[in-house]
Design a protein around this motif. Structure first.
Motif, short mmCIF file in Angstrom:
data_model
loop_
_atom_site.label_atom_id
_atom_site.label_comp_id
_atom_site.label_asym_id
_atom_site.label_seq_id
_atom_site.Cartn_x
_atom_site.Cartn_y
_atom_site.Cartn_z
N LEU A 172 0.83 -1.21 0.00
CA LEU A 172 0.00 0.00 0.00
C LEU A 172 0.86 1.26 0.00
N PHE A 173 1.98 1.23 0.73
CA PHE A 173 2.87 2.39 0.75
C PHE A 173 3.50 2.61 -0.63
N LEU B 199 1.37 6.60 -7.20
CA LEU B 199 0.08 6.89 -7.83
C LEU B 199 0.08 8.23 -8.56
N VAL C 240 -5.09 0.88 -10.96
CA VAL C 240 -4.62 0.82 -9.58
C VAL C 240 -4.73 -0.60 -9.03
N ALA D 216 0.92 4.17 -2.85
CA ALA D 216 0.67 5.57 -2.51
C ALA D 216 1.75 6.49 -3.07
N VAL D 217 2.99 6.01 -3.09
CA VAL D 217 4.10 6.83 -3.57
C VAL D 217 4.05 7.02 -5.08
#
Length: 232
Positions: A33-34, A40, A159, A37-38
Motif C-alpha cells: 500500500l505504501f 500513484l 490501480v 501511494a508513492v
C-alpha cells in the motif's frame, strides 16, 4: 495429511488470530500500500503527459514503459540488490533486507503497469472534458481532476492491477527483503518458504487471504462500474 485436513487447519489459523500469520499479512499490505501511494500521482501525471502532450522522445518513453512491464520481478530484485549491497553505489544507505528496500522494488514493478494502463485510459477519454474545463476557467489542477473523474473506472482498474501485481510478487521481495520474520516476510515469500518445508497449512491460509483480496477488489470494481453505468 490430506488436502481437506490441511485446508481445515488453514481456516483455523485464519480465524484463531494466529500472531505469526497476521504479522505476515500486515507486512505484505503495509509495504504494498505504501508503494502504491508513492507512485500513484507520478504515474497519473506521466500517463497524462504521454496521452495529451507532444514532446521529443514521447514514443520512445512510451516504448520503454511498455517494455518494463514484462521485466521479471526477480530481475528487478537482482538489479536493486546490486545497487543496495555494501559494494553497490547505494550501499551506504543500508536499506538492503528492509521494508524500505521492498517498497522501492515494488514501486519499480507497479509503476510501468499503472502508467501504461492509465495512458490507455487517458487516450480513450473525451478530450472535450479537458478543453471544456479550461474554457470555463478551471485551474490546471481542477481540469486535471475533472479528467480523472471522467476516466475513474479504467484508472481504478489500473490501480487494482498494479496492487495485485506487487502484493503477489515473490522474486523482488525475496532478493531485497530477505524473508526476515516480523520484518520483511510477506505473503508470497512465506508461502514459498512454508511449501518448501512441507508446512502447507499456513501457506494455504495466506493463499486464502490473497484470494479473498482478489474477490473484494474485483467486486469493488464491478460495483463502481455498475453505478457509473446507471448514471449515464
Amino acid at each position: 495429511m490430506s488436502i481437506l485436513a490441511t485446508s481445515h487447519e488453514a481456516i483455523q489459523l485464519l480465524f484463531s488470530g494466529d500472531t505469526a500469520l497476521w504479522s505476515i499479512v500486515g507486512v505484505s499490505f503495509s509495504v504494498s500500500l505504501f508503494a502504491m501511494a508513492v507512485v500513484l500521482l507520478p504515474a497519473l501525471l506521466l500517463a497524462f503527459a504521454l496521452a495529451y502532450g507532444s514532446f521529443p522522445g514521447r514514443w520512445l518513453l512510451l516504448s520503454i514503459i511498455n517494455t518494463l512491464q514484462s521485466v521479471p520481478t526477480v530481475v528487478i530484485g537482482l538489479l536493486l540488490y546490486m545497487m543496495l549491497s555494501r559494494s553497490g553505489p547505494l550501499g551506504d544507505w543500508q536499506l538492503l533486507f528492509t521494508q524500505e528496500a521492498m517498497v522501492i522494488g515494488q514501486m519499480f514493478i507497479c509503476f510501468p503497469i499503472m502508467v501504461a494502463m492509465m495512458h490507455g485510459a487517458f487516450q480513450h477519454s473525451d478530450r472535450r472534458v479537458w478543453e471544456t474545463a479550461f474554457t470555463l476557467g478551471a485551474s490546471l489542477p481542477r481540469a486535471f481532476g475533472s479528467l480523472i473523474w471522467e476516466t475513474r473506472f479504467p484508472i481504478l482498474a489500473a490501480v487494482i492491477a498494479g496492487f495485485s501485481r506487487i502484493i503477489t510478487e515473490v522474486g523482488c521481495s525475496m532478493m531485497v527483503g530477505g524473508n526476515i520474520f516480523n520484518a520483511t516476510r510477506n505473503i508470497p515469500t512465506a508461502i514459498a518458504m512454508e511449501s518448501q518445508k512441507g508446512a502447507f497449512a499456513q501457506g494455504i491460509a495466506l493463499g486464502m487471504v490473497l484470494l479473498i483480496l482478489a474477490l473484494v477488489l474485483n467486486f469493488l470494481l464491478s460495483i463502481t462500474r455498475g453505478k457509473g453505468y446507471l448514471r449515464t
